[in-house]
Design a protein around this motif. Sequence first.
Motif, PDB file in Angstrom:
ATOM      1  N   ALA A 124       0.814  -1.216   0.000  1.00 18.64           N
ATOM      2  CA  ALA A 124       0.000   0.000   0.000  1.00 18.64           C
ATOM      3  C   ALA A 124       0.847   1.266   0.000  1.00 18.64           C
ATOM      4  O   ALA A 124       0.499   2.262  -0.640  1.00 18.64           O
ATOM      5  N   LEU A 125       1.943   1.257   0.734  1.00 16.36           N
ATOM      6  CA  LEU A 125       2.695   2.493   0.970  1.00 16.36           C
ATOM      7  C   LEU A 125       3.947   2.614   0.119  1.00 16.36           C
ATOM      8  O   LEU A 125       4.388   3.723  -0.177  1.00 16.36           O
ATOM      9  N   ALA A 126       4.560   1.477  -0.234  1.00 20.67           N
ATOM     10  CA  ALA A 126       5.856   1.517  -0.929  1.00 20.67           C
ATOM     11  C   ALA A 126       5.952   0.325  -1.873  1.00 20.67           C
ATOM     12  O   ALA A 126       6.747  -0.594  -1.655  1.00 20.67           O
ATOM     13  N   PRO A 127       5.159   0.339  -2.942  1.00 24.28           N
ATOM     14  CA  PRO A 127       5.128  -0.803  -3.851  1.00 24.28           C
ATOM     15  C   PRO A 127       6.530  -1.155  -4.346  1.00 24.28           C
ATOM     16  O   PRO A 127       7.311  -0.251  -4.669  1.00 24.28           O
ATOM     17  N   GLY A 128       6.836  -2.450  -4.404  1.00 21.64           N
ATOM     18  CA  GLY A 128       8.157  -2.902  -4.837  1.00 21.64           C
ATOM     19  C   GLY A 128       9.054  -3.240  -3.667  1.00 21.64           C
ATOM     20  O   GLY A 128       9.969  -4.052  -3.776  1.00 21.64           O
ATOM     21  N   CYS A 129       8.796  -2.611  -2.516  1.00 21.05           N
ATOM     22  CA  CYS A 129       9.556  -2.903  -1.296  1.00 21.05           C
ATOM     23  C   CYS A 129       8.965  -4.144  -0.630  1.00 21.05           C
ATOM     24  O   CYS A 129       7.746  -4.336  -0.642  1.00 21.05           O
ATOM     25  N   ALA A 130       9.791  -4.993  -0.064  1.00 22.22           N
ATOM     26  CA  ALA A 130       9.300  -6.180   0.650  1.00 22.22           C
ATOM     27  C   ALA A 130      10.382  -6.669   1.600  1.00 22.22           C
ATOM     28  O   ALA A 130      11.507  -6.153   1.597  1.00 22.22           O
ATOM     29  N   VAL A 131      10.019  -7.655   2.394  1.00 23.04           N
ATOM     30  CA  VAL A 131      10.954  -8.225   3.361  1.00 23.04           C
ATOM     31  C   VAL A 131      11.983  -9.083   2.621  1.00 23.04           C
ATOM     32  O   VAL A 131      11.610  -9.965   1.841  1.00 23.04           O
ATOM     33  N   VAL A 132      13.275  -8.817   2.837  1.00 23.98           N
ATOM     34  CA  VAL A 132      14.322  -9.611   2.195  1.00 23.98           C
ATOM     35  C   VAL A 132      15.102 -10.479   3.177  1.00 23.98           C
ATOM     36  O   VAL A 132      15.899 -11.320   2.753  1.00 23.98           O
ATOM     37  N   GLY A 133      14.881 -10.278   4.459  1.00 25.75           N
ATOM     38  CA  GLY A 133      15.627 -11.084   5.415  1.00 25.75           C
ATOM     39  C   GLY A 133      15.162 -10.790   6.814  1.00 25.75           C
ATOM     40  O   GLY A 133      14.306  -9.924   7.036  1.00 25.75           O
ATOM     41  N   GLY A 134      15.707 -11.539   7.776  1.00 24.45           N
ATOM     42  CA  GLY A 134      15.294 -11.307   9.141  1.00 24.45           C
ATOM     43  C   GLY A 134      15.901 -12.310  10.086  1.00 24.45           C
ATOM     44  O   GLY A 134      16.853 -13.021   9.756  1.00 24.45           O
ATOM     45  N   ASP A 135      15.331 -12.346  11.263  1.00 19.65           N
ATOM     46  CA  ASP A 135      15.873 -13.171  12.335  1.00 19.65           C
ATOM     47  C   ASP A 135      14.748 -13.482  13.305  1.00 19.65           C
ATOM     48  O   ASP A 135      13.908 -12.614  13.579  1.00 19.65           O
ATOM     49  N   LEU A 136      14.726 -14.713  13.799  1.00 25.09           N
ATOM     50  CA  LEU A 136      13.720 -15.125  14.795  1.00 25.09           C
ATOM     51  C   LEU A 136      14.425 -15.508  16.085  1.00 25.09           C
ATOM     52  O   LEU A 136      15.391 -16.271  16.063  1.00 25.09           O
ATOM     53  N   THR A 137      13.957 -14.989  17.210  1.00 23.35           N
ATOM     54  CA  THR A 137      14.549 -15.295  18.508  1.00 23.35           C
ATOM     55  C   THR A 137      13.431 -15.504  19.510  1.00 23.35           C
ATOM     56  O   THR A 137      12.370 -14.877  19.396  1.00 23.35           O
ATOM     57  N   ALA A 138      13.674 -16.348  20.484  1.00 22.07           N
ATOM     58  CA  ALA A 138      12.731 -16.489  21.588  1.00 22.07           C
ATOM     59  C   ALA A 138      12.955 -15.361  22.585  1.00 22.07           C
ATOM     60  O   ALA A 138      14.076 -14.894  22.770  1.00 22.07           O
ATOM     61  N   SER A 139      11.869 -14.905  23.219  1.00 19.16           N
ATOM     62  CA  SER A 139      11.978 -13.825  24.196  1.00 19.16           C
ATOM     63  C   SER A 139      10.742 -13.841  25.077  1.00 19.16           C
ATOM     64  O   SER A 139       9.678 -14.271  24.643  1.00 19.16           O
ATOM     65  N   ASP A 140      10.874 -13.379  26.298  1.00 21.34           N
ATOM     66  CA  ASP A 140       9.680 -13.232  27.141  1.00 21.34           C
ATOM     67  C   ASP A 140       8.836 -12.045  26.718  1.00 21.34           C
ATOM     68  O   ASP A 140       7.658 -11.964  27.071  1.00 21.34           O
ATOM     69  N   VAL A 141       9.432 -11.116  25.994  1.00 21.02           N
ATOM     70  CA  VAL A 141       8.729  -9.894  25.587  1.00 21.02           C
ATOM     71  C   VAL A 141       8.691  -9.842  24.063  1.00 21.02           C
ATOM     72  O   VAL A 141       9.731  -9.983  23.416  1.00 21.02           O
ATOM     73  N   LEU A 142       7.515  -9.637  23.508  1.00 25.59           N
ATOM     74  CA  LEU A 142       7.391  -9.538  22.049  1.00 25.59           C
ATOM     75  C   LEU A 142       8.032  -8.236  21.563  1.00 25.59           C
ATOM     76  O   LEU A 142       7.752  -7.159  22.088  1.00 25.59           O
TER      77      LEU A 142
END
Lengths: 331, 331
Positions: A124-142
């Motif tokens: 909606a806001l920035a066509p063409g932009c998308a998620v290219v990477g990331g990281d998942l970690t466990a945590s007590d706080v979101l």
Amino acid sequence: MARLPDHDPRIADVSEGELLRVILARTPQAELAQLGPGDDAAVVAAPSRSVVATTDTLVHGPDFRLAWSSGYDLGWKAAAVNLADVAAMGARPTALLVALAIPRDMPVSFIERLADGLREACVALAPGCAVVGGDLTASDVLMIAVTALGDLEGRPAVTRSGARAGDVVALAGELGQASRGLGMLFTRFREDGEPVPVDESVLTDSERTALAAQLRPSPPIGLGIVAARAGATAMMDVSDGLALDARRLARASGVSVDLHGDALGPDRASALGGGEDHGLLATFPRGSVPDGFRVIGDVVAADEAFSIRCDGRPVEEDGWDPYRDWDAAAG
Amino acid sequence: MARLPDHDPRIADVSEGELLRVILARTPQAELAQLGPGDDAAVVAAPSRSVVATTDTLVHGPDFRLAWSSGYDLGWKAAAVNLADVAAMGARPTALLVALAIPRDMPVSFIERLADGLREACVALAPGCAVVGGDLTASDVLMIAVTALGDLEGRPAVTRSGARAGDVVALAGELGQASRGLGMLFTRFREDGEPVPVDESVLTDSERTALAAQLRPSPPIGLGIVAARAGATAMMDVSDGLALDARRLARASGVSVDLHGDALGPDRASALGGGEDHGLLATFPRGSVPDGFRVIGDVVAADEAFSIRCDGRPVEEDGWDPYRDWDAAAG
């Protein structure tokens, strides 16, 4: 996903790989991605030989409450606030990296909705932009930390420091709506001080608009490029309230700013002090203000008596910390 | 800082602006930064018209414990593990963005040391790279999310998927040291199950080396570029143990891998299963292995019977989650 528990599986029920697949299935390829998720790092084209980069984090508690924000809302907002920082440089957002720290008892469906929100905010806001990477970690706080990258398309970056006396001050986007939405949450959707889910049926259309501005902001991302092309001399994202952010721009540029009160709408206090609107505040040479921006003041020579003035009176408010102020109001 | 409390001020005692100044005073300019901290976003040169980008988060609890890690250790490690992911693409790290979520009762001095660790890891491992931007948020749980950017200097990215039968498998860096260090922490520096500070005086030199590999890893960042120049066909950071990571590389490349047991050292289980070493695993055409890498196996045609084999026997271990395994061992 065939082996997942049938009903509402939790993060603890799935492997990191399975969770990643759930997210990636909801993530389209970024237009300028040369290598997307799945390797040690992503590779994103930077056609103009430089990259704009910014990071902003939302932590459960200070930055959002699960009783008020859906997964979709959270993903959308985390994308939007970072896209706004890229836009404020006059750049086109190209890619997001998303670091998620997730409590083990969160439903997987929450993360699915979060990925949906990230994707749809980009579309909606920035066509063409998308998620290219990331990281998942466990945590007590979101917690969600997003890094946004952007390309300047050959233009110089529009910084906070280029405003000159004689320029006009202009704004794209709303003032005070997001803080009005937050105010409604704190005053009308808490019980014994704790957030409770929003019943939208009790809200007027105008209240729903304010709530959406708080939970799913839609900053005018495309107007960042429009401003840069039109010759904006300075620009920034209004995230901490117009008074504080205009003061930052004035100080960075070595000028003072004279705001027109009648351009700030009927609720001047919210317009000056309300945070999280994520509009674009820019200065332009007189006569160069592009469509989408409205003039709200003038840049004047630095004046010891004020850095921000509204209708001739120095503005004293120095920003607004919504959680602090609302907690105090309710206390 | 003149108005700060004299002794050991806490995060809650200082403004966000003051905390930012404390951090920035410890942050040199990145060599390729075109616009550093202080605006809505940073701008970093991307000479080869693309940018390598990766993000990795350390959360208190699952990823580190304050009883064991100093602020310096934490900053160093957060930088090092992200630099390793950039190096694993064959790229030169150019810039870091750092999102910090900090409990209000943390001492400011802890954050100063953290900034020192970030800086010194860059200086030692990736000269010219430095922090160009970031974000500060309040949180009940200490969390640091780093995004690292890099430049490929005109070379193609070295992915996980290019290994071909006939290539040799080579490694730069240590195997099993970081897990040995973590094992020492869990077995020797806990009381009633809770982490207690490390008394280094009771450790041998070799134990101190293992502990440093866990708390302040020094991945061979510069060798990522060396490998790319030498024609590495595939490369990745060994973060989850050689067995799991070599399996990932084999699967991405559509090959199998035959490891030489005598190249894995005396403690083969730790070498195959230990996580967090952050060495570089690469494949090269035979005869092209550069200095700094040692041959540890061969790439062979995909074999249904195994994706990883060691001295002819299929390797069953599928990685190692250090906290899970150590908690179980102590339980």
